[in-house]
Design an enzyme around this catalytic site. Sequence first.
Site, PDB file in Angstrom:
ATOM      1  N   CYS A 104       0.842  -1.194   0.000  1.00  7.00           N
ATOM      2  CA  CYS A 104       0.000   0.000   0.000  1.00  7.00           C
ATOM      3  C   CYS A 104       0.877   1.244   0.000  1.00  7.00           C
ATOM      4  CB  CYS A 104      -0.903  -0.013   1.230  1.00  7.00           C
ATOM      5  SG  CYS A 104      -1.853   1.498   1.449  1.00  7.00           S
ATOM      6  N   GLU A 105       0.613   2.158  -0.904  1.00  6.69           N
ATOM      7  CA  GLU A 105       1.444   3.356  -1.005  1.00  6.69           C
ATOM      8  C   GLU A 105       1.171   4.362   0.114  1.00  6.69           C
ATOM      9  OE1 GLU A 105      -1.211   5.925  -4.239  1.00  6.69           O
ATOM     10  OE2 GLU A 105       0.396   4.620  -4.942  1.00  6.69           O
ATOM     11  N   HIS A 106       0.106   4.137   0.888  1.00  8.39           N
ATOM     12  CA  HIS A 106      -0.220   5.066   1.968  1.00  8.39           C
ATOM     13  C   HIS A 106       0.603   4.812   3.228  1.00  8.39           C
ATOM     14  CE1 HIS A 106      -4.445   5.612   0.005  1.00  8.39           C
ATOM     15  NE2 HIS A 106      -3.518   6.329  -0.586  1.00  8.39           N
ATOM     16  N   HIS A 107       0.865   3.530   3.543  1.00 10.90           N
ATOM     17  CA  HIS A 107       1.600   3.199   4.762  1.00 10.90           C
ATOM     18  C   HIS A 107       2.795   2.268   4.525  1.00 10.90           C
ATOM     19  CE1 HIS A 107      -2.364   4.455   6.417  1.00 10.90           C
ATOM     20  NE2 HIS A 107      -1.615   4.985   7.361  1.00 10.90           N
ATOM     21  N   GLN A 145      -5.003  -0.716  -4.424  1.00 12.39           N
ATOM     22  CA  GLN A 145      -5.561  -1.866  -5.130  1.00 12.39           C
ATOM     23  C   GLN A 145      -6.332  -1.458  -6.372  1.00 12.39           C
ATOM     24  OE1 GLN A 145      -7.498  -4.781  -2.626  1.00 12.39           O
ATOM     25  NE2 GLN A 145      -8.794  -5.515  -4.294  1.00 12.39           N
ATOM     26  N   HIS A 173      -5.604  -6.252   3.434  1.00 15.51           N
ATOM     27  CA  HIS A 173      -4.694  -5.119   3.585  1.00 15.51           C
ATOM     28  C   HIS A 173      -4.205  -5.034   5.027  1.00 15.51           C
ATOM     29  CE1 HIS A 173      -5.526  -2.886  -0.309  1.00 15.51           C
ATOM     30  NE2 HIS A 173      -6.409  -3.869  -0.334  1.00 15.51           N
ATOM     31  N   CYS A 175      -2.653  -2.620   6.308  1.00 15.68           N
ATOM     32  CA  CYS A 175      -2.884  -1.285   6.858  1.00 15.68           C
ATOM     33  C   CYS A 175      -4.245  -1.206   7.549  1.00 15.68           C
ATOM     34  CB  CYS A 175      -2.775  -0.213   5.776  1.00 15.68           C
ATOM     35  SG  CYS A 175      -3.923  -0.405   4.410  1.00 15.68           S
TER      36      CYS A 175
END
Length: 212
Positions: A104-107, A145, A173, A175
């Site tokens: 995941c590019e957020h976390h 995703q 996920h 995250c």
Amino acid sequence: MEINGNRVLETTMYSSKKAPIEDLTDQDKLESIQYHFYKIMEALGLDLDDESLKKTPERVAKMYVNEVFRGLNEKNFPKISFFDNSTNYKDMILVDNITMFSYCEHHFVPFFGKVAVAYMPKDRVIGLSKINRIVQFIASKPQIQEKLTVEIGQKLSELLKTDDVAVFIEATHLCVASRGVRDEKSVTKTNFFSGKFLKDKMRTRFINALGK
């Protein structure tokens, strides 16, 4: 500077500007990531002289560049084998239960699950194992995703020269499971449909074939 006897790039300034990938060698990336991960561990107060931890920055750098984020470098795209559609096969070809790991590019924590891909060939078909390799390559980079689902569909449509492509992803996920709401049972499902799969009949046939 050196970390555990290895030369690494000492970069102290943060920049939001993305350097062209062709300007950085793999060795440059390894050294820079090793340095910055060392600094992260240092900021967390970890004992960087501990035998279990002292090689961690180097291990993380190698993992990022050579494995889990290899999809960031198009030079790593798998070699693809195509075959003439000599039998004039026009029905759906489905590859299900493809194992997928991404980040995941957020976390920057993993999400993982299964991918199903279907297409209706025109003049060419693809070696079946190549579909798995394409999925795994595209998955090997930070992303969400939704973006992964669309990119797989568009890339297969481009390679196979057909608009008739469907993609389904079901993923867990970390995250969501390991932080924040800490819901370890939820899954995320995404779809991509193009060409004939936009029609209700073909879309339903694809979904029924998955048993979802």
